[in-house]
Design a protein around this motif. Structure first.
Motif, PDB file in Angstrom:
ATOM      1  N   ALA A 183       0.810  -1.218   0.000  1.00 35.97           N
ATOM      2  CA  ALA A 183       0.000   0.000   0.000  1.00 35.97           C
ATOM      3  C   ALA A 183       0.839   1.262   0.000  1.00 35.97           C
ATOM      4  N   SER A 184       2.013   1.212   0.576  1.00 36.24           N
ATOM      5  CA  SER A 184       2.865   2.413   0.647  1.00 36.24           C
ATOM      6  C   SER A 184       3.335   2.866  -0.733  1.00 36.24           C
ATOM      7  N   LYS A 185       3.211   1.983  -1.726  1.00 35.43           N
ATOM      8  CA  LYS A 185       3.657   2.318  -3.072  1.00 35.43           C
ATOM      9  C   LYS A 185       2.511   2.696  -4.010  1.00 35.43           C
ATOM     10  N   VAL A 186       1.276   2.700  -3.497  1.00 36.20           N
ATOM     11  CA  VAL A 186       0.111   3.074  -4.309  1.00 36.20           C
ATOM     12  C   VAL A 186      -0.438   4.373  -3.748  1.00 36.20           C
ATOM     13  N   THR A 187       0.066   5.487  -4.246  1.00 32.94           N
ATOM     14  CA  THR A 187      -0.226   6.786  -3.631  1.00 32.94           C
ATOM     15  C   THR A 187      -0.799   7.828  -4.590  1.00 32.94           C
ATOM     16  N   ASP A 188      -0.880   7.494  -5.875  1.00 32.73           N
ATOM     17  CA  ASP A 188      -1.429   8.436  -6.853  1.00 32.73           C
ATOM     18  C   ASP A 188      -1.907   7.661  -8.067  1.00 32.73           C
ATOM     19  N   PHE A 189      -2.343   8.364  -9.096  1.00 31.11           N
ATOM     20  CA  PHE A 189      -2.878   7.669 -10.255  1.00 31.11           C
ATOM     21  C   PHE A 189      -1.826   6.807 -10.945  1.00 31.11           C
TER      22      PHE A 189
END
Length: 441
Positions: A183-189
């Motif tokens: 989850a820490s790597k999914v932060t924007d489009f």
């Protein structure tokens, strides 16, 4: 002289007969044609008096209501609610009939039943536009003993009276498999789209919506609204044509997410809720757009991974949507004895040991009343609690500000067209924009 006396007696008798006729009939025909207002007023007063007498008799015999009907929209707790009903009957002798619904058309079904005077005793609504629309059917629940213990701003209050008792707080976002997604790597489009493509290349569905109305478009569209500085004002401006989605940054980014979802995941129109959650439980999908309520759907599966909830990162959003999604209401148009029986049922749910056990353990609700605790929160509810405690939440404008019924009637057809055609993201926004204008008329 005798003839005159005889004639006088005949006239006297005829006069008396006429007077008796008028008195006996109450002048029904004559008064209807010559004094309709007086007759109507009299009948209205008689009906009001009869109703008052009837109400008085019902109040004097409240215990005579030995059966109530409960109709609610949360399909995940239907079986548990039926079990609770059996417990209630065993403890109180009052039968509770639970009506089933598929969920999508719940509100329409409820309106029809209430409008036909065949409504349930206790029912559920989303506080906000739904409960406002049906405010004429909401009984005053202010005298329930635990009302003062409800968390601040969570009860549905109208004109200073508590009309809705909150189920729980709920939160939704991206429910994900921690073995498949960091989850820490999914932060924007960009990182979200990369995740979808990577999962697809690995033979896994990266993200899933499902075909049911709110799961298809209602919840996911809530986020760009919630990210506005004043969601309520934005909705008003949108309906008036003073702003447009296609010129609002959060919606422009939202449209990009929708295009990426269509291009890289399974078509949600071919996915029902049970398949969406089932595929996730079996590791076929890396993430789903759902809330903590869906955890109960995993009980039939041997889930062998840890799961969590992360935000839908529109414009780098780092919050999940948390609110009171649903409240219990009592039908104010029911007989007084039935109204009291409905109140008694809600009182029992929130104060008895059996009722609280079901709310917390069987329904998996997050506590909203001071004297209730849930030490067995599932991972998703725990995530909601943590986001809430950390102040990382956005609201649910879809409940508070959207026109009532807009999701099923106006938004779903737009979403269905989007997922079955080559409609662009901009065209999607224009169609959604038009839907709000139309629904707001």
């Amino acid at each position: 002289m005798k003839k005159m006396k005889k004639t006088f007696r005949v006239l006297l008798i005829m006069t008396l007969i006429g007077i008796m006729t008028l008195t006996g009939c109450g002048g029904s025909k004559d008064n209807k044609s010559t004094n309709t207002t007086n007759d109507t007023d009299t009948k209205t007063e008689e009906k009001a008096e009869d109703k008052t007498n009837s109400k008085s008799e019902e109040k004097a015999s409240t215990e005579s209501a030995k059966k109530i009907v409960v109709f609610q929209s949360k399909v995940e707790i239907t079986d548990q609610l039926k079990a609770l009903a059996q417990e209630y009957k065993a403890e109180t002798g009052v039968e509770v009939e639970v009506w089933n619904t598929t969920g999508d058309d719940y509100l329409q079904q409820l309106k029809i039943k209430l409008g036909n005077n065949q409504g349930p005793t206790v029912f559920s609504l989303a506080p906000g536009s739904e409960s406002n629309e049906l405010s004429a059917y909401l009984a005053d629940l202010s005298n329930l003993s635990f009302v003062g213990d409800i968390a601040e701003n969570m009860a549905d209050v109208k004109d200073g009276k508590v009309t809705g008792i909150p189920y729980t707080v709920e939160g939704f976002g991206v429910v994900y498999n921690k073995n498949l997604i960091d989850a820490s790597k999914v932060t924007d489009f960009a990182s979200f789209e990369t995740m979808l493509k990577d999962q697809k290349a690995a033979g896994v569905n990266g993200f899933s919506l499902s075909s049911e109305s709110y799961f298809l478009i209602g919840h996911i569209l809530n986020t760009p609204f919630a990210l506005q500085a004043d969601p309520g004002a934005y909705v008003e401006q949108l309906i008036k044509g003073e702003v447009t989605m296609e010129n609002t940054p959060e919606f422009v980014d939202f449209a990009k997410f929708m295009e990426a979802i269509r291009e890289n995941t399974n078509n949600p129109l071919e996915v029902k809720y049970d398949k969406e959650t089932g595929d996730f439980a079996m590791g076929k999908s890396a993430s789903i757009h759902q809330g903590n309520w869906c955890y109960g759907m995993f009980t039939d599966y041997d889930v062998n991974f840890e799961m969590g909830m992360m935000p839908l990162p529109i414009l780098e959003n780092d919050k999940i949507a948390v609110s009171v999604p649903t409240c219990w209401y009592v039908n104010s148009q029911a007989a007084d004895a039935e109204i009291q029986a409905g109140k008694d049922f809600i009182q029992w749910m929130y104060t008895s040991e059996t009722g609280k056990k079901y709310l917390m353990e069987e329904f998996g609700f997050i506590p909203v009343v001071a004297n209730m605790e849930n030490e067995k929160l599932d991972p998703l509810s725990q995530a909601v609690a943590e986001y809430t405690n950390g102040g990382k939440t956005i609201p649910w404008p879809m409940n508070s500000y959207w026109p009532a019924g807009i999701v099923d009637v106006y938004l779903v057809p737009v979403a269905q067209e989007f997922f079955t055609t080559n409609m662009t993201g901009t065209e999607l926004l224009k169609s959604l924009n038009e839907a709000f204008v139309e629904a707001g008329k």
